[in-house]
Scaffold this motif. Structure first.
Motif, PDB file in Angstrom:
ATOM      1  N   ASN A   8      74.994  49.256  91.020  1.00  0.00           N
ATOM      2  CA  ASN A   8      73.753  49.488  91.740  1.00  0.00           C
ATOM      3  C   ASN A   8      72.840  50.208  90.752  1.00  0.00           C
ATOM      4  N   ILE A   9      71.831  49.508  90.265  1.00  0.00           N
ATOM      5  CA  ILE A   9      71.004  50.082  89.193  1.00  0.00           C
ATOM      6  C   ILE A   9      70.372  51.402  89.622  1.00  0.00           C
ATOM      7  N   ALA A  10      69.808  51.472  90.822  1.00  0.00           N
ATOM      8  CA  ALA A  10      69.143  52.697  91.282  1.00  0.00           C
ATOM      9  C   ALA A  10      70.102  53.882  91.374  1.00  0.00           C
ATOM     10  N   LYS A  11      71.322  53.630  91.825  1.00  0.00           N
ATOM     11  CA  LYS A  11      72.281  54.724  92.021  1.00  0.00           C
ATOM     12  C   LYS A  11      73.160  54.984  90.806  1.00  0.00           C
ATOM     13  N   ASP A  12      73.596  53.939  90.130  1.00  0.00           N
ATOM     14  CA  ASP A  12      74.546  54.085  89.028  1.00  0.00           C
ATOM     15  C   ASP A  12      73.883  54.288  87.669  1.00  0.00           C
ATOM     16  N   PHE A  13      72.606  53.930  87.566  1.00  0.00           N
ATOM     17  CA  PHE A  13      71.939  54.007  86.265  1.00  0.00           C
ATOM     18  C   PHE A  13      70.678  54.860  86.331  1.00  0.00           C
ATOM     19  N   SER A  14      69.616  54.328  86.886  1.00  0.00           N
ATOM     20  CA  SER A  14      68.365  55.080  86.964  1.00  0.00           C
ATOM     21  C   SER A  14      67.449  54.463  88.008  1.00  0.00           C
ATOM     22  N   ALA A  15      66.759  55.306  88.743  1.00  0.00           N
ATOM     23  CA  ALA A  15      65.763  54.832  89.701  1.00  0.00           C
ATOM     24  C   ALA A  15      64.466  54.454  88.987  1.00  0.00           C
ATOM     25  N   TYR A  16      64.375  54.795  87.690  1.00  0.00           N
ATOM     26  CA  TYR A  16      63.162  54.528  86.911  1.00  0.00           C
ATOM     27  C   TYR A  16      63.502  53.904  85.565  1.00  0.00           C
ATOM     28  N   PRO A  17      64.065  52.689  85.556  1.00  0.00           N
ATOM     29  CA  PRO A  17      64.383  52.057  84.272  1.00  0.00           C
ATOM     30  C   PRO A  17      63.099  51.708  83.521  1.00  0.00           C
ATOM     31  N   ASN A  56      68.221  46.363  94.591  1.00  0.00           N
ATOM     32  CA  ASN A  56      67.445  46.913  95.700  1.00  0.00           C
ATOM     33  C   ASN A  56      67.020  48.359  95.462  1.00  0.00           C
ATOM     34  N   ASP A  57      66.107  48.803  96.321  1.00  0.00           N
ATOM     35  CA  ASP A  57      65.636  50.193  96.350  1.00  0.00           C
ATOM     36  C   ASP A  57      64.897  50.611  95.084  1.00  0.00           C
ATOM     37  N   MET A  58      64.201  49.671  94.482  1.00  0.00           N
ATOM     38  CA  MET A  58      63.423  49.957  93.275  1.00  0.00           C
ATOM     39  C   MET A  58      61.999  49.461  93.482  1.00  0.00           C
ATOM     40  N   ASN A  59      61.057  50.064  92.761  1.00  0.00           N
ATOM     41  CA  ASN A  59      59.675  49.577  92.801  1.00  0.00           C
ATOM     42  C   ASN A  59      59.512  48.332  91.947  1.00  0.00           C
ATOM     43  N   GLY A  60      60.403  48.147  91.003  1.00  0.00           N
ATOM     44  CA  GLY A  60      60.333  46.990  90.124  1.00  0.00           C
ATOM     45  C   GLY A  60      61.077  47.263  88.832  1.00  0.00           C
ATOM     46  N   TYR A  61      61.112  46.255  87.988  1.00  0.00           N
ATOM     47  CA  TYR A  61      61.794  46.355  86.706  1.00  0.00           C
ATOM     48  C   TYR A  61      60.842  45.898  85.609  1.00  0.00           C
ATOM     49  N   PRO A  62      60.541  46.766  84.652  1.00  0.00           N
ATOM     50  CA  PRO A  62      59.662  46.360  83.560  1.00  0.00           C
ATOM     51  C   PRO A  62      60.293  45.237  82.743  1.00  0.00           C
ATOM     52  N   SER A  63      59.465  44.346  82.244  1.00  0.00           N
ATOM     53  CA  SER A  63      59.970  43.219  81.460  1.00  0.00           C
ATOM     54  C   SER A  63      60.721  43.701  80.221  1.00  0.00           C
ATOM     55  N   LEU A  94      77.800  36.484  87.260  1.00  0.00           N
ATOM     56  CA  LEU A  94      76.837  37.517  87.639  1.00  0.00           C
ATOM     57  C   LEU A  94      76.185  37.132  88.955  1.00  0.00           C
ATOM     58  N   SER A  95      76.172  38.057  89.894  1.00  0.00           N
ATOM     59  CA  SER A  95      75.488  37.859  91.162  1.00  0.00           C
ATOM     60  C   SER A  95      74.412  38.931  91.284  1.00  0.00           C
ATOM     61  N   LEU A  96      73.193  38.504  91.552  1.00  0.00           N
ATOM     62  CA  LEU A  96      72.078  39.436  91.694  1.00  0.00           C
ATOM     63  C   LEU A  96      71.786  39.636  93.171  1.00  0.00           C
ATOM     64  N   LYS A  97      71.953  40.852  93.627  1.00  0.00           N
ATOM     65  CA  LYS A  97      71.729  41.197  95.033  1.00  0.00           C
ATOM     66  C   LYS A  97      70.354  41.847  95.142  1.00  0.00           C
ATOM     67  N   CYS A  98      69.462  41.205  95.907  1.00  0.00           N
ATOM     68  CA  CYS A  98      68.112  41.752  96.022  1.00  0.00           C
ATOM     69  C   CYS A  98      67.457  41.276  97.308  1.00  0.00           C
ATOM     70  N   GLU A  99      67.528  42.082  98.331  1.00  0.00           N
ATOM     71  CA  GLU A  99      66.859  41.767  99.584  1.00  0.00           C
ATOM     72  C   GLU A  99      65.405  42.220  99.563  1.00  0.00           C
ATOM     73  N   ASP A 100      65.058  43.141  98.674  1.00  0.00           N
ATOM     74  CA  ASP A 100      63.708  43.699  98.606  1.00  0.00           C
ATOM     75  C   ASP A 100      62.671  42.706  98.095  1.00  0.00           C
ATOM     76  N   SER A 101      63.060  41.912  97.077  1.00  0.00           N
ATOM     77  CA  SER A 101      62.087  41.027  96.447  1.00  0.00           C
ATOM     78  C   SER A 101      62.807  39.926  95.670  1.00  0.00           C
TER      79      SER A 101
END
Length: 119
Positions: A8-17, A56-63, A94-101
């Motif tokens: 979970n990128i937001a929880k396991d890594f960073s909420a602001y990548p 999920n739970d992110m504003n977005g991911y920079p390119s 790889l499975s990408l889980k994203c209900e937000d967008s």
């Protein structure tokens, strides 16, 4: 295939990548690739299972973050086995889980299919 590994990128890594290279900060794509993604993806490939990435739970991911992580692993593996085979192998495990967008997952899938090399 069974989902055996999860990040979970937001929880396991960073909420602001942000950023491509580790020199740009601890939340960079390179930091995510080396500290989180690479080991679990290799394990999923070897064990014939799936790594789920929760976007999920992110504003977005920079390119730059997407390119520095998902693009970089595909680009490097592509140098060994060919780009199309590398993309296919990574997407198989790889499975990408994203209900937000749906656009977030699509951006990562596009980078896996067509990685841009940045030195």
């Amino acid at each position: 295939m069974e989902i055996k590994y999860k990040i979970n990128i937001a929880k396991d890594f960073s909420a602001y990548p942000a950023g491509r290279f580790r020199t740009e900060g601890d939340a960079s794509g390179e930091a995510f690739l080396l500290d989180h993604l690479l080991g679990k993806l290799i394990a999923a490939i070897i064990e014939e299972c799936v790594l789920e990435i929760d976007l999920n739970d992110m504003n977005g991911y920079p390119s730059s973050f997407i390119s520095g992580s998902f693009g970089k692993i595909t680009y490097e593996l592509g140098k060994v086995m060919g780009q199309k085979k590398a993309s296919k192998l990574i997407k198989k495990h790889l499975s990408l889980k994203c209900e937000d967008s749906a656009a977030r997952a699509k951006a990562i899938e596009d980078e896996i299919d067509n990685p841009i090399s940045k030195k």
